[in-house]
Design a protein around this motif. Structure first.
Motif, PDB file in Angstrom:
ATOM      1  N   GLU A 301      10.573 -10.931  -8.287  1.00 43.29           N
ATOM      2  CA  GLU A 301      11.516  -9.803  -8.269  1.00 43.29           C
ATOM      3  C   GLU A 301      12.440  -9.796  -9.473  1.00 43.29           C
ATOM      4  O   GLU A 301      13.117  -8.802  -9.728  1.00 43.29           O
ATOM      5  CB  GLU A 301      12.335  -9.811  -6.972  1.00 43.29           C
ATOM      6  N   TYR A 325      -0.058  -2.748  -2.899  1.00 43.19           N
ATOM      7  CA  TYR A 325       0.967  -1.982  -2.208  1.00 43.19           C
ATOM      8  C   TYR A 325       1.262  -2.658  -0.864  1.00 43.19           C
ATOM      9  O   TYR A 325       0.353  -2.821  -0.047  1.00 43.19           O
ATOM     10  CB  TYR A 325       0.503  -0.548  -1.990  1.00 43.19           C
ATOM     11  N   ASP A 328       7.169  -1.152   1.400  1.00 41.40           N
ATOM     12  CA  ASP A 328       8.274  -0.727   0.540  1.00 41.40           C
ATOM     13  C   ASP A 328       8.264  -1.421  -0.814  1.00 41.40           C
ATOM     14  O   ASP A 328       9.100  -1.126  -1.666  1.00 41.40           O
ATOM     15  CB  ASP A 328       9.616  -0.994   1.235  1.00 41.40           C
ATOM     16  N   MET A 329       7.329  -2.342  -1.030  1.00 38.61           N
ATOM     17  CA  MET A 329       7.254  -3.084  -2.288  1.00 38.61           C
ATOM     18  C   MET A 329       5.896  -2.891  -2.946  1.00 38.61           C
ATOM     19  O   MET A 329       4.897  -2.601  -2.285  1.00 38.61           O
ATOM     20  CB  MET A 329       7.488  -4.585  -2.054  1.00 38.61           C
ATOM     21  N   LYS A 331       3.471  -5.104  -5.672  1.00 39.90           N
ATOM     22  CA  LYS A 331       3.283  -6.363  -6.379  1.00 39.90           C
ATOM     23  C   LYS A 331       2.278  -6.160  -7.508  1.00 39.90           C
ATOM     24  O   LYS A 331       1.231  -5.533  -7.314  1.00 39.90           O
ATOM     25  CB  LYS A 331       2.777  -7.458  -5.431  1.00 39.90           C
ATOM     26  N   LYS A 345       7.391  -8.009  -8.760  1.00 38.18           N
ATOM     27  CA  LYS A 345       7.550  -7.298  -7.495  1.00 38.18           C
ATOM     28  C   LYS A 345       8.666  -6.279  -7.657  1.00 38.18           C
ATOM     29  O   LYS A 345       9.785  -6.631  -8.052  1.00 38.18           O
ATOM     30  CB  LYS A 345       7.862  -8.286  -6.376  1.00 38.18           C
ATOM     31  N   THR A 346       8.377  -5.027  -7.355  1.00 42.15           N
ATOM     32  CA  THR A 346       9.364  -3.961  -7.487  1.00 42.15           C
ATOM     33  C   THR A 346       9.363  -3.095  -6.236  1.00 42.15           C
ATOM     34  O   THR A 346       8.397  -3.100  -5.457  1.00 42.15           O
ATOM     35  CB  THR A 346       9.070  -3.073  -8.711  1.00 42.15           C
ATOM     36  N   LEU A 347      10.434  -2.341  -6.045  1.00 43.56           N
ATOM     37  CA  LEU A 347      10.468  -1.362  -4.964  1.00 43.56           C
ATOM     38  C   LEU A 347       9.431  -0.284  -5.229  1.00 43.56           C
ATOM     39  O   LEU A 347       9.254   0.163  -6.367  1.00 43.56           O
ATOM     40  CB  LEU A 347      11.851  -0.731  -4.854  1.00 43.56           C
ATOM     41  N   ALA A 348       8.750   0.137  -4.189  1.00 46.97           N
ATOM     42  CA  ALA A 348       7.765   1.202  -4.337  1.00 46.97           C
ATOM     43  C   ALA A 348       8.480   2.504  -4.678  1.00 46.97           C
ATOM     44  O   ALA A 348       9.418   2.895  -3.978  1.00 46.97           O
ATOM     45  CB  ALA A 348       6.958   1.358  -3.053  1.00 46.97           C
ATOM     46  N   SER A 350       9.413   6.379  -4.879  1.00 51.62           N
ATOM     47  CA  SER A 350       9.170   7.525  -3.996  1.00 51.62           C
ATOM     48  C   SER A 350       8.458   8.647  -4.736  1.00 51.62           C
ATOM     49  O   SER A 350       7.789   9.480  -4.138  1.00 51.62           O
ATOM     50  CB  SER A 350      10.502   8.049  -3.439  1.00 51.62           C
ATOM     51  N   GLN A 354       3.639   5.360 -11.726  1.00 52.34           N
ATOM     52  CA  GLN A 354       3.304   4.087 -11.109  1.00 52.34           C
ATOM     53  C   GLN A 354       2.352   3.343 -12.046  1.00 52.34           C
ATOM     54  O   GLN A 354       1.374   3.918 -12.529  1.00 52.34           O
ATOM     55  CB  GLN A 354       2.612   4.318  -9.752  1.00 52.34           C
TER      56      GLN A 354
END
Length: 375
Positions: A301, A325, A328-329, A331, A345-348, A350, A354
């Motif tokens: 992260e 996927y 909510d994350m 990788k 690792k990041t927040l997915a 919205s 990508q």
């Protein structure tokens, strides 16, 4: 009588327990020539929550059983409220225990299960009724008094076991994998519920688990064990962000763990060189020895991608190898020009761009986001 009432009455008159400090000194348990617990020492203050965390065979359950009095130590000392209880029988230690399978009496109702420890202590019927009603209210089981264990869900059985373990006001509560029998969603909900209840009661608690998230959520202090040896003890954030060695870094959470050497000094820290030649600036004052083989740790992260990485002190070009996927994350697994592989690792998002497998991207992190540790 007044002293005992004061011990369980909070400012609002509710049920509250006077927790006691717990200390373990150089605890050893050997079976033949094998030491399953090897010179373990720790101390926690009244009302604190300690988790013994480690893989199977690490000695955490054996340590808990020795504190409870179910196993006799080969060496060392156990103190509760400053009193040595090492040779005190389990039933005289006045310690509450929640077992992994709850160990409820199937032929007794919820009320009778919770009342059992008080009946064994010859409390009056009036006190038993009042105390059981209060504790069942704390665990949100009002109206379930006449049900039998087989009529309850796993989470409800767990609450009954917890109520039975605290109803007689023990200064110390021990829990052996208390959430291991629950499904993931219920386990996560119970982590928060037990954490809140423990703080409300003020009871000193030691819990055993191999679940890292459970340890991070519930604990004031985490003690990491491996092969019977205490590897590190400290607050959850400290143990997570500053692991003492390779084992702790690898076991607690996800880590990018690369072998190499500390080869040079920079103005604001040190330079770590991986075995494949990648130079990484790390913060000064880390534990590793400059002359020996060491490992660098950077949590996924903390690895930044794209524009977010442009200002990083450690900045490299990488190719995305894999995108996973996980709700909510997101990788990412990637490889930099030296051939070293990293995970991020990041927040997915919205919406918007990508990263995809096969793309090239700038990756980076700062010296304070990584550290070197000995194996």
């Amino acid at each position: 009588m007044r002293e005992r009432e004061a011990a369980v009455a909070g400012r609002d008159g509710g049920f509250r327990i006077r927790g006691a400090p717990l200390e373990v000194r150089q605890l050893v348990k050997a079976f033949g020539e094998t030491r399953v617990v090897d010179d373990v020492s720790f101390k926690i203050d009244s009302g604190m929550f300690l988790t013994l965390l480690g893989p199977s065979g690490s000695g955490k359950t054996t340590t808990l059983r020795m504190i409870a009095g179910f196993e006799e130590p080969t060496g060392g000392e156990i103190r509760v409220a400053g009193n040595v209880v090492t040779d005190t029988p389990a039933h005289k230690r006045n310690i509450g225990v929640v077992f992994q399978q709850y160990a409820l009496f199937p032929h007794l109702t919820v009320f009778e299960n919770v009342a059992y420890p008080l009946e064994m202590r010859r409390r009056s019927r009036v006190e038993i009724r009042a105390r059981v009603d209060t504790v069942l209210g704390l665990v949100r089981l009002q109206g379930f008094e006449s049900r039998y264990p087989k009529q309850l869900s796993g989470g409800q059985q767990q609450r009954v076991a917890l109520a039975r373990a605290v109803v007689f006001e023990p200064p110390v509560l021990l829990m052996d994998e208390p959430l291991g029998a629950l499904d993931k969603r219920l386990r996560e909900a119970m982590q928060v519920e037990i954490h809140h209840l423990q703080k409300q009661l003020g009871i000193t608690t030691v819990s055993v688990t191999h679940d890292q998230v459970e340890a991070l959520v519930m604990s004031d202090v985490i003690a990491v064990l491996d092969r019977g040896i205490l590897q590190q003890i400290g607050p959850p954030l400290e143990v997570y962000r500053r692991p003492a060695n390779q084992f702790v870094a690898d076991f607690l959470g996800e880590s990018n763990l690369l072998s190499g050497t500390v080869s040079a000094a920079a103005a604001d820290g040190q330079v770590f060189t991986t075995s494949k030649g990648l130079a990484v600036r790390v913060a000064a004052g880390e534990r590793a020895e400059p002359s020996g083989g060491v490992h660098m740790v950077v949590r996924p992260e903390y690895v930044r991608l794209g524009a977010a990485a442009e200002g990083a002190a450690n900045r490299y070009q990488a190719e995305i190898l894999e995108v996973l996927y996980v709700g909510d994350m997101v990788k990412y697994r990637m490889v930099v020009e030296s051939g070293d592989e990293f995970a991020a690792k990041t927040l997915a998002p919205s919406a918007g761009r990508q990263w995809e497998a096969g793309q090239r991207v700038t990756v980076g992190w700062d010296p304070g986001d990584c550290l070197t540790v000995n194996a």
